[in-house]
Design a protein around this motif. Sequence first.
Motif, PDB file in Angstrom:
ATOM      1  N   ASN A  44     118.179  74.967  44.601  1.00  0.00           N
ATOM      2  CA  ASN A  44     118.467  74.404  43.282  1.00  0.00           C
ATOM      3  C   ASN A  44     117.789  73.040  43.225  1.00  0.00           C
ATOM      4  O   ASN A  44     118.152  72.143  43.977  1.00  0.00           O
ATOM      5  CB  ASN A  44     119.972  74.237  43.087  1.00  0.00           C
ATOM      6  N   ILE A  45     116.822  72.891  42.340  1.00  0.00           N
ATOM      7  CA  ILE A  45     116.024  71.675  42.276  1.00  0.00           C
ATOM      8  C   ILE A  45     116.091  71.095  40.870  1.00  0.00           C
ATOM      9  O   ILE A  45     115.823  71.796  39.893  1.00  0.00           O
ATOM     10  CB  ILE A  45     114.548  71.964  42.620  1.00  0.00           C
ATOM     11  N   ILE A  46     116.443  69.838  40.787  1.00  0.00           N
ATOM     12  CA  ILE A  46     116.401  69.120  39.515  1.00  0.00           C
ATOM     13  C   ILE A  46     115.258  68.114  39.621  1.00  0.00           C
ATOM     14  O   ILE A  46     115.117  67.441  40.645  1.00  0.00           O
ATOM     15  CB  ILE A  46     117.744  68.438  39.229  1.00  0.00           C
ATOM     16  N   PHE A  47     114.450  68.039  38.573  1.00  0.00           N
ATOM     17  CA  PHE A  47     113.299  67.138  38.613  1.00  0.00           C
ATOM     18  C   PHE A  47     112.893  66.771  37.196  1.00  0.00           C
ATOM     19  O   PHE A  47     113.353  67.368  36.228  1.00  0.00           O
ATOM     20  CB  PHE A  47     112.124  67.794  39.358  1.00  0.00           C
ATOM     21  N   GLU A  48     112.020  65.790  37.105  1.00  0.00           N
ATOM     22  CA  GLU A  48     111.439  65.388  35.825  1.00  0.00           C
ATOM     23  C   GLU A  48     109.938  65.607  35.893  1.00  0.00           C
ATOM     24  O   GLU A  48     109.314  65.389  36.938  1.00  0.00           O
ATOM     25  CB  GLU A  48     111.759  63.929  35.533  1.00  0.00           C
ATOM     26  N   SER A  49     109.387  66.021  34.752  1.00  0.00           N
ATOM     27  CA  SER A  49     107.953  66.257  34.682  1.00  0.00           C
ATOM     28  C   SER A  49     107.472  66.023  33.259  1.00  0.00           C
ATOM     29  O   SER A  49     108.220  66.234  32.301  1.00  0.00           O
ATOM     30  CB  SER A  49     107.636  67.701  35.099  1.00  0.00           C
ATOM     31  N   LYS A  56     104.129  77.332  33.518  1.00  0.00           N
ATOM     32  CA  LYS A  56     103.200  76.585  34.371  1.00  0.00           C
ATOM     33  C   LYS A  56     103.976  75.892  35.505  1.00  0.00           C
ATOM     34  O   LYS A  56     103.534  75.884  36.651  1.00  0.00           O
ATOM     35  CB  LYS A  56     102.414  75.565  33.546  1.00  0.00           C
ATOM     36  N   LEU A  57     105.144  75.327  35.173  1.00  0.00           N
ATOM     37  CA  LEU A  57     105.979  74.704  36.205  1.00  0.00           C
ATOM     38  C   LEU A  57     106.405  75.738  37.246  1.00  0.00           C
ATOM     39  O   LEU A  57     106.365  75.475  38.449  1.00  0.00           O
ATOM     40  CB  LEU A  57     107.200  74.031  35.579  1.00  0.00           C
ATOM     41  N   GLU A  58     106.811  76.920  36.781  1.00  0.00           N
ATOM     42  CA  GLU A  58     107.198  77.990  37.711  1.00  0.00           C
ATOM     43  C   GLU A  58     106.037  78.339  38.637  1.00  0.00           C
ATOM     44  O   GLU A  58     106.223  78.472  39.855  1.00  0.00           O
ATOM     45  CB  GLU A  58     107.644  79.234  36.936  1.00  0.00           C
TER      46      GLU A  58
END
Length: 180
Positions: A44-49, A56-58
């Motif tokens: 489980n990853i929380i991030f900002e982009s 594309k993120l996947e």
Amino acid sequence: MAKYIALLRGINVSGQKLIKMDALRTSLSKLKYENIQTYIQSGNIIFESSETDQRKLEDQIHQNIQDSFGFDVPVIVRSQAEWRTTFNNNPFVNDRNEDITKLYVTLLSDEPKSENFEVLLNFRDWPEEMILKGQNLYIFYTMGAGTSKLDLNTIERKLKVQGTSRNWKTTTKLMQMLDD
């Protein structure tokens, strides 16, 4: 920068596809993501982009894990708003107030065809209840998930889409982390 959650399928389960969360965070930082956090060892990853295309993120995360760790790991990304919708729309919580220790949500890569959901409903010979809302399959494991024959492989095979499941305690914690 927008907040996202990435959910990995099948890491650190039964000694397979082992990835340490600190190594994962370090690896993902190479993708120019910011404020990367992980929760427990199940991916489980929380991030900002600044990237807005979730597919594309996947793909970026999938390729990064393959390059860094040598594993082919399915990845599902949801925006903060999508996660809030997932969290707020659980009919087993909102409409029936069921025991949250028996509630799961399976996050699907795509919305399954209605006929495939009918196949899943008609296939079952178990007591679990399922409600499909878009790309979310809410499940009430009436006898507990540990004894159920309704597993993720069966769900994916019948719905013909990929997915990853989280229990409601994890879903709630991830909502809190996204809001912090």
